[in-house]
Design a protein around this motif. Structure first.
Motif, PDB file in Angstrom:
ATOM      1  N   UNK A  71       0.823  -1.203   0.000  1.00  0.00           N
ATOM      2  CA  UNK A  71       0.000   0.000   0.000  1.00  0.00           C
ATOM      3  C   UNK A  71       0.859   1.257   0.000  1.00  0.00           C
ATOM      4  N   UNK A  72       0.747   2.014  -1.081  1.00  0.00           N
ATOM      5  CA  UNK A  72       1.436   3.290  -1.230  1.00  0.00           C
ATOM      6  C   UNK A  72       0.487   4.382  -0.757  1.00  0.00           C
ATOM      7  N   UNK A  73       0.926   5.202   0.186  1.00  0.00           N
ATOM      8  CA  UNK A  73       0.034   6.232   0.748  1.00  0.00           C
ATOM      9  C   UNK A  73       0.472   7.653   0.365  1.00  0.00           C
ATOM     10  N   UNK A  74       1.238   7.761  -0.725  1.00  0.00           N
ATOM     11  CA  UNK A  74       1.682   9.069  -1.207  1.00  0.00           C
ATOM     12  C   UNK A  74       0.643   9.650  -2.173  1.00  0.00           C
ATOM     13  N   UNK A  75       1.033  10.688  -2.893  1.00  0.00           N
ATOM     14  CA  UNK A  75       0.127  11.279  -3.880  1.00  0.00           C
ATOM     15  C   UNK A  75       0.145  10.454  -5.164  1.00  0.00           C
ATOM     16  N   UNK A  76      -0.843  10.675  -6.014  1.00  0.00           N
ATOM     17  CA  UNK A  76      -0.892   9.966  -7.291  1.00  0.00           C
ATOM     18  C   UNK A  76       0.333  10.297  -8.149  1.00  0.00           C
ATOM     19  N   UNK A  77       0.778  11.537  -8.096  1.00  0.00           N
ATOM     20  CA  UNK A  77       1.955  11.938  -8.867  1.00  0.00           C
ATOM     21  C   UNK A  77       3.195  11.169  -8.408  1.00  0.00           C
ATOM     22  N   UNK A  78       3.386  11.067  -7.101  1.00  0.00           N
ATOM     23  CA  UNK A  78       4.538  10.328  -6.567  1.00  0.00           C
ATOM     24  C   UNK A  78       4.433   8.847  -6.923  1.00  0.00           C
ATOM     25  N   UNK A  79       3.235   8.304  -6.843  1.00  0.00           N
ATOM     26  CA  UNK A  79       2.982   6.894  -7.165  1.00  0.00           C
ATOM     27  C   UNK A  79       3.351   6.603  -8.615  1.00  0.00           C
ATOM     28  N   UNK A  80       2.940   7.498  -9.530  1.00  0.00           N
ATOM     29  CA  UNK A  80       3.231   7.292 -10.951  1.00  0.00           C
ATOM     30  C   UNK A  80       4.716   7.446 -11.261  1.00  0.00           C
ATOM     31  N   UNK A  81       5.402   8.250 -10.454  1.00  0.00           N
ATOM     32  CA  UNK A  81       6.824   8.496 -10.682  1.00  0.00           C
ATOM     33  C   UNK A  81       7.679   7.293 -10.296  1.00  0.00           C
ATOM     34  N   UNK A  82       7.359   6.663  -9.152  1.00  0.00           N
ATOM     35  CA  UNK A  82       8.150   5.533  -8.660  1.00  0.00           C
ATOM     36  C   UNK A  82       7.369   4.822  -7.568  1.00  0.00           C
TER      37      UNK A  82
END
Length: 102
Positions: free
Chosen positions: A21-32
């Motif tokens: 589970x990634x709890x960062x922003x969508x932009x951060x998720x798409x980046x890495x």
């Protein structure tokens, strides 16, 4: 409960059923992000988790960028009744494969 990247990787490699589970922003998720992870930004964890994390007894490894948001999200999930929540900390400390893109 915290889990180190080495232990998390070993459990993933064994084929255990684990939700990353990634709890960062969508932009951060798409980046890495970690392969096969799902995104629920920490700001919406309390309202979005029940729909995306339907099994409260599933193992959930929570991560963010440096470990601050993952600790908050892990605590919220535990308070919501999830029983096997592990704070993996930050992706910055993950020495293994990552992916990017949408």
């Amino acid at each position: 409960m915290e889990i180190k990247p080495e232990e998390a990787k070993a459990r993933l490699d064994k084929g255990e059923k684990i939700i990353l589970l990634d709890v960062r922003t969508e932009e951060e998720y798409n980046e890495k992000r970690l392969p096969n992870s799902i995104l629920i930004p920490v700001e919406g964890i309390d309202k979005d988790a029940p729909a995306k994390l339907t099994d409260k007894n599933a193992a959930v490894f929570v991560y963010c960028t440096t470990g601050g948001k993952s600790a908050i999200a892990a605590e919220v999930l535990t308070l919501m009744g999830y029983t096997k929540v592990y704070d993996l900390g930050g992706i910055e400390d993950w020495p293994y494969e990552t992916v990017n893109g949408k």
